[in-house]
Scaffold this motif. Structure first.
Motif, short mmCIF file in Angstrom:
data_model
loop_
_atom_site.label_atom_id
_atom_site.label_comp_id
_atom_site.label_asym_id
_atom_site.label_seq_id
_atom_site.Cartn_x
_atom_site.Cartn_y
_atom_site.Cartn_z
N GLY A 37 -7.68 21.26 -1.17
CA GLY A 37 -8.91 21.68 -0.53
C GLY A 37 -10.04 20.67 -0.59
N GLU A 38 -9.88 19.64 -1.39
CA GLU A 38 -10.94 18.64 -1.49
C GLU A 38 -10.91 17.68 -0.31
OE1 GLU A 38 -11.86 18.18 -6.23
OE2 GLU A 38 -10.34 16.84 -5.38
N ARG A 39 -12.06 17.07 -0.04
CA ARG A 39 -12.11 15.92 0.86
C ARG A 39 -12.44 14.71 0.01
NH1 ARG A 39 -11.35 15.06 5.88
NH2 ARG A 39 -12.11 13.16 6.87
N VAL A 40 -11.59 13.69 0.11
CA VAL A 40 -11.73 12.53 -0.77
C VAL A 40 -11.50 11.24 0.01
CG1 VAL A 40 -10.91 13.86 -2.77
CG2 VAL A 40 -9.28 12.51 -1.42
N VAL A 41 -11.97 10.17 -0.57
CA VAL A 41 -11.60 8.83 -0.12
C VAL A 41 -10.45 8.36 -1.02
CG1 VAL A 41 -12.32 6.44 0.14
CG2 VAL A 41 -13.92 8.29 0.66
N VAL A 42 -9.37 7.90 -0.39
CA VAL A 42 -8.23 7.43 -1.16
C VAL A 42 -8.06 5.93 -0.99
CG1 VAL A 42 -7.05 9.65 -0.90
CG2 VAL A 42 -6.49 7.78 0.66
N ALA A 43 -7.43 5.33 -2.01
CA ALA A 43 -7.01 3.93 -1.94
C ALA A 43 -5.50 3.92 -2.07
CB ALA A 43 -7.65 3.10 -3.04
N VAL A 44 -4.81 3.31 -1.14
CA VAL A 44 -3.35 3.27 -1.14
C VAL A 44 -2.87 2.41 -2.30
CG1 VAL A 44 -1.28 2.62 0.15
CG2 VAL A 44 -3.25 3.63 1.35
N THR A 45 -1.95 2.94 -3.10
CA THR A 45 -1.37 2.21 -4.22
C THR A 45 0.06 1.74 -3.95
OG1 THR A 45 -0.67 4.31 -5.22
CG2 THR A 45 -2.80 3.40 -5.92
N GLU A 46 0.77 2.40 -3.05
CA GLU A 46 2.11 2.00 -2.63
C GLU A 46 2.28 2.41 -1.18
OE1 GLU A 46 5.45 3.21 -5.08
OE2 GLU A 46 4.13 3.46 -6.81
N GLY A 47 2.78 1.50 -0.35
CA GLY A 47 3.06 1.88 1.03
C GLY A 47 3.01 0.73 2.00
N THR A 48 3.91 0.78 2.97
CA THR A 48 3.94 -0.18 4.07
C THR A 48 3.99 0.57 5.39
OG1 THR A 48 6.36 -0.35 4.23
CG2 THR A 48 5.28 -1.75 2.59
N ASP A 49 3.86 -0.16 6.48
CA ASP A 49 3.88 0.47 7.80
C ASP A 49 5.16 1.25 8.05
OD1 ASP A 49 1.39 -0.33 8.61
OD2 ASP A 49 2.08 -2.21 9.50
N GLY A 50 6.26 0.82 7.48
CA GLY A 50 7.53 1.46 7.77
C GLY A 50 7.92 2.60 6.85
N ASP A 51 7.09 2.92 5.86
CA ASP A 51 7.42 3.98 4.91
C ASP A 51 7.12 5.36 5.49
OD1 ASP A 51 8.23 2.20 2.91
OD2 ASP A 51 6.19 2.01 2.11
N ARG A 52 7.93 6.33 5.07
CA ARG A 52 7.70 7.72 5.49
C ARG A 52 6.46 8.30 4.83
NH1 ARG A 52 10.61 11.27 3.78
NH2 ARG A 52 11.74 10.15 2.15
N PHE A 53 6.16 7.86 3.61
CA PHE A 53 4.97 8.35 2.91
C PHE A 53 4.36 7.22 2.13
CE2 PHE A 53 8.49 9.00 -0.06
CZ PHE A 53 7.98 8.50 -1.25
#
Length: 374
Positions: free
Chosen positions: A59-75
């Protein structure tokens, strides 16, 4: 058993993955936080992709910083680094080392302790629904022995800094964070005494780290199984014989108790802890395939995190027990095992869940499985 009990800071080795496109690590954006997921995160969505967000609440609204992930990842994985709209259940973390880009040992320092249990109950219920097709009302029970979710780890290991000093590890990383002390650490060591019975445990051998855990789990297993004089009980993944000691008291001299444990030292100690019982050291699936055949009235399963799995479950049901108590530290593994039991005519008759690991996402369950549909 929690994996966080084995690695300082709860770090877990991330499997190396082949890059699937441009990295998005460090990218920031706003999200609406969705439901809690299994693993200490909540699920959000960004441009159609799932984002597993730590340090957030539903339920929160937050700003996130990506720690793992590329364009081709599902998540992608991400940390909430700024809270724009906070949940009513958010609290300041009691530990100065908790939060994004800090110690990875805790998942829920930012959550009211009572609501942590609500989140864990949601996860257990969701795993049973998704993996076993069951709708189960789940309540995670508090366990005496911690102080507001802190001071419960009777066994604590720190990593050592190159120049001296203590450290914990970041989440899914070997990177170290210097700490003075982990607030989860108990001021007292484990006593290895349960209901007045002292157990022999090897130095460094497994024992539940929450001081209230052994008695709580023993009581839950005995309540579920209701062992009777003269019955036979098979204790699988028996450790040093915690459950067998009290099962032996209940079934008495005319009953039979046998223990199977993979660790040879623990298996040897179990004979000292449970006089008159049988003990076999070895892989549980292999031992059951070769011995201890025939009917057994009761079975206790206390497998490692990955669960008992099909080979063991099918050996258990082949012994036609009237009741099985499954002690599980991972709700997904439990749900998979429950589904296998269901294939063989065993139903989930009851479930209790216990908060043996406050401030983390881990939860311990005791499930009762009975034959038949009613």
């Amino acid at each position: 058993m929690s994996p966080a009990a084995r690695r300082p800071g709860g770090a877990r080795r991330a499997r190396p993955r082949k890059a699937r496109g441009e990295s998005r690590v460090g990218e920031r954006f706003e999200v609406e936080v969705g439901p809690v997921g299994h693993g200490g995160f909540c699920v959000a969505r960004h441009e159609g992709r799932a984002v597993f967000v730590r340090h957030a609440l539903p339920g929160e609204r937050v700003v996130v910083a990506v720690t793992e992930g590329t364009d081709g990842d599902r998540f992608w994985r991400a940390d909430a680094v700024e809270v724009l709209s906070a949940s009513e259940h958010r609290v300041p973390a009691p530990c100065p080392y908790a939060g994004p880009d800090a110690c990875g040992g805790c998942d829920f320092q930012h959550v009211e302790v009572a609501h942590q249990r609500d989140l864990k109950a949601t996860v257990v219920a969701e795993q049973l629904r998704r993996l076993a097709g069951l709708d189960v009302a789940v309540e995670v029970e508090a366990v005496p022995g911690d102080v507001g979710g802190l001071g419960w780890r009777t066994r604590q290991r720190y990593a050592s800094l190159p120049g001296g000093g203590r450290a914990m590890r970041k989440h899914r990383s070997h990177e170290l964070v210097a700490v003075d002390q982990c607030l989860l650490e108990s001021p007292d060591p484990a006593t290895h005494v349960v209901h007045g019975v002292a157990f022999a445990v090897a130095d460094g051998g497994f024992w539940q780290v929450h001081p209230g855990a052994p008695e709580t789990l023993v009581d839950a297993v005995l309540e579920a199984l209701a062992p009777q004089p003269g019955e036979s009980a098979l204790d699988l993944y028996a450790g040093v014989g915690l459950f067998s000691r009290f099962l032996a008291d209940r079934v008495g001299g005319t009953g039979r108790v046998a223990m199977v444990e993979g660790d040879t030292t623990a298996s040897a100690l179990s004979l000292d802890n449970v006089p008159g019982a049988e003990a076999t050291a070895g892989d549980v699936a292999r031992v059951l395939a070769e011995s201890l055949a025939g009917h057994w009235d009761l079975v206790v399963l206390d497998p490692p995190r990955e669960g008992a799995k099909r080979a063991v479950v099918e050996q258990v049901v082949a012994r036609t027990p009237r009741a099985v108590a499954h002690v599980a530290c991972d709700p997904a593994a439990l749900a998979r095992d429950v589904a296998i039991f269901a294939e063989h005519g065993y139903r989930l008759a009851s479930l209790r869940a216990f908060d043996l690991f406050p401030m983390t996402h881990h939860v311990e369950c005791v499930a009762l499985l009975l034959p038949g549909d009613d």
